[in-house]
Design a protein around this motif. Structure first.
Motif, mmCIF file in Angstrom:
data_model
loop_
_atom_site.group_PDB
_atom_site.id
_atom_site.type_symbol
_atom_site.label_atom_id
_atom_site.label_comp_id
_atom_site.label_asym_id
_atom_site.label_seq_id
_atom_site.Cartn_x
_atom_site.Cartn_y
_atom_site.Cartn_z
ATOM 1 N N PRO A 22 -123.992 82.030 -8.109
ATOM 2 C CA PRO A 22 -122.963 83.230 -8.504
ATOM 3 C C PRO A 22 -121.963 83.593 -7.326
ATOM 4 N N TRP A 23 -122.307 83.111 -6.012
ATOM 5 C CA TRP A 23 -121.483 83.524 -4.750
ATOM 6 C C TRP A 23 -120.485 82.712 -4.743
ATOM 7 N N HIS A 24 -120.360 81.411 -5.364
ATOM 8 C CA HIS A 24 -119.381 80.428 -5.752
ATOM 9 C C HIS A 24 -118.184 81.180 -6.270
ATOM 10 N N ALA A 25 -118.586 81.933 -7.706
ATOM 11 C CA ALA A 25 -117.797 82.322 -8.226
ATOM 12 C C ALA A 25 -116.983 83.738 -7.715
ATOM 13 N N PHE A 26 -117.808 84.444 -7.052
ATOM 14 C CA PHE A 26 -117.278 85.488 -6.133
ATOM 15 C C PHE A 26 -116.302 85.079 -5.158
ATOM 16 N N GLY A 27 -116.666 83.834 -4.511
ATOM 17 C CA GLY A 27 -115.589 83.278 -3.499
ATOM 18 C C GLY A 27 -114.572 82.753 -4.138
ATOM 19 N N TYR A 28 -114.431 82.261 -5.092
ATOM 20 C CA TYR A 28 -113.223 81.913 -5.967
ATOM 21 C C TYR A 28 -112.223 82.848 -6.219
ATOM 22 N N ILE A 29 -112.943 84.013 -6.705
ATOM 23 C CA ILE A 29 -111.959 85.282 -6.989
ATOM 24 C C ILE A 29 -111.563 85.865 -5.847
ATOM 25 N N VAL A 30 -112.275 86.112 -4.891
ATOM 26 C CA VAL A 30 -111.916 86.910 -3.668
ATOM 27 C C VAL A 30 -110.712 85.903 -2.851
ATOM 28 N N ALA A 31 -111.213 84.500 -2.651
ATOM 29 C CA ALA A 31 -110.237 83.912 -2.070
ATOM 30 C C ALA A 31 -108.852 83.688 -2.806
ATOM 31 N N GLY A 32 -108.866 83.717 -4.360
ATOM 32 C CA GLY A 32 -107.706 83.677 -4.918
ATOM 33 C C GLY A 32 -106.694 84.937 -4.489
ATOM 34 N N VAL A 33 -107.654 86.159 -4.832
ATOM 35 C CA VAL A 33 -106.731 87.307 -4.495
ATOM 36 C C VAL A 33 -106.292 87.440 -2.877
ATOM 37 N N PHE A 34 -107.100 86.930 -2.256
ATOM 38 C CA PHE A 34 -106.627 87.258 -0.598
ATOM 39 C C PHE A 34 -105.337 86.028 -0.465
ATOM 40 N N THR A 68 -113.287 79.493 -11.522
ATOM 41 C CA THR A 68 -114.604 79.982 -11.812
ATOM 42 C C THR A 68 -115.153 79.397 -13.316
ATOM 43 N N TRP A 69 -114.144 79.609 -14.225
ATOM 44 C CA TRP A 69 -114.400 78.929 -15.589
ATOM 45 C C TRP A 69 -114.493 77.515 -15.565
ATOM 46 N N ALA A 70 -113.567 77.005 -14.978
ATOM 47 C CA ALA A 70 -113.536 75.447 -14.699
ATOM 48 C C ALA A 70 -114.624 74.692 -14.194
ATOM 49 N N ARG A 71 -115.218 75.625 -13.066
ATOM 50 C CA ARG A 71 -116.400 75.034 -12.316
ATOM 51 C C ARG A 71 -117.726 75.317 -13.275
ATOM 52 N N PHE A 72 -117.827 76.414 -13.806
ATOM 53 C CA PHE A 72 -119.210 76.837 -14.498
ATOM 54 C C PHE A 72 -119.160 76.603 -15.926
ATOM 55 N N ARG A 73 -118.356 76.007 -16.490
ATOM 56 C CA ARG A 73 -118.432 75.904 -18.056
ATOM 57 C C ARG A 73 -119.342 74.615 -18.338
ATOM 58 N N PRO A 74 -119.629 74.683 -19.466
ATOM 59 C CA PRO A 74 -120.778 73.668 -19.937
ATOM 60 C C PRO A 74 -120.034 72.428 -20.096
#
Length: 80
Positions: A22-34, A68-74
């Motif tokens: 889940p830290w990858h998802a958090f990282g994607y969002i925070v990095a995108g915002v930053f 995040t969606w692209a990385r974690f989708r089935p």
């Protein structure tokens, strides 16, 4: 005496749901915002505007959620 067998290796993804940190998802969002917020801030300073930083932050959040969606989708199932 009974002979013991070594444990068998289990595949990393045995369920139908994607596995991931889940830290990858958090990282994607925070990095995108930053990153996009900083890009918007730089454009604001360069162009003398005040709204591009907000647009950059929103776009960064959207791109982070997409990544995040692209990385974690089935994975797709082939039904032929």
């Amino acid at each position: 005496m009974a002979q013991q067998k070594p444990p068998t290796a289990h595949p990393a993804n045995t369920s139908d749901q994607p596995q991931g940190d889940p830290w990858h998802a958090f990282g994607y969002i925070v990095a995108g915002v930053f990153v996009y917020g900083a890009l918007g801030w730089g454009l604001d300073r360069w162009l003398g505007t005040t709204y591009l930083v907000a647009i950059g932050i929103l776009l960064g959040a959207v791109f982070g959620i997409y990544m995040t969606w692209a990385r974690f989708r089935p994975p797709p199932t082939d039904q032929k």
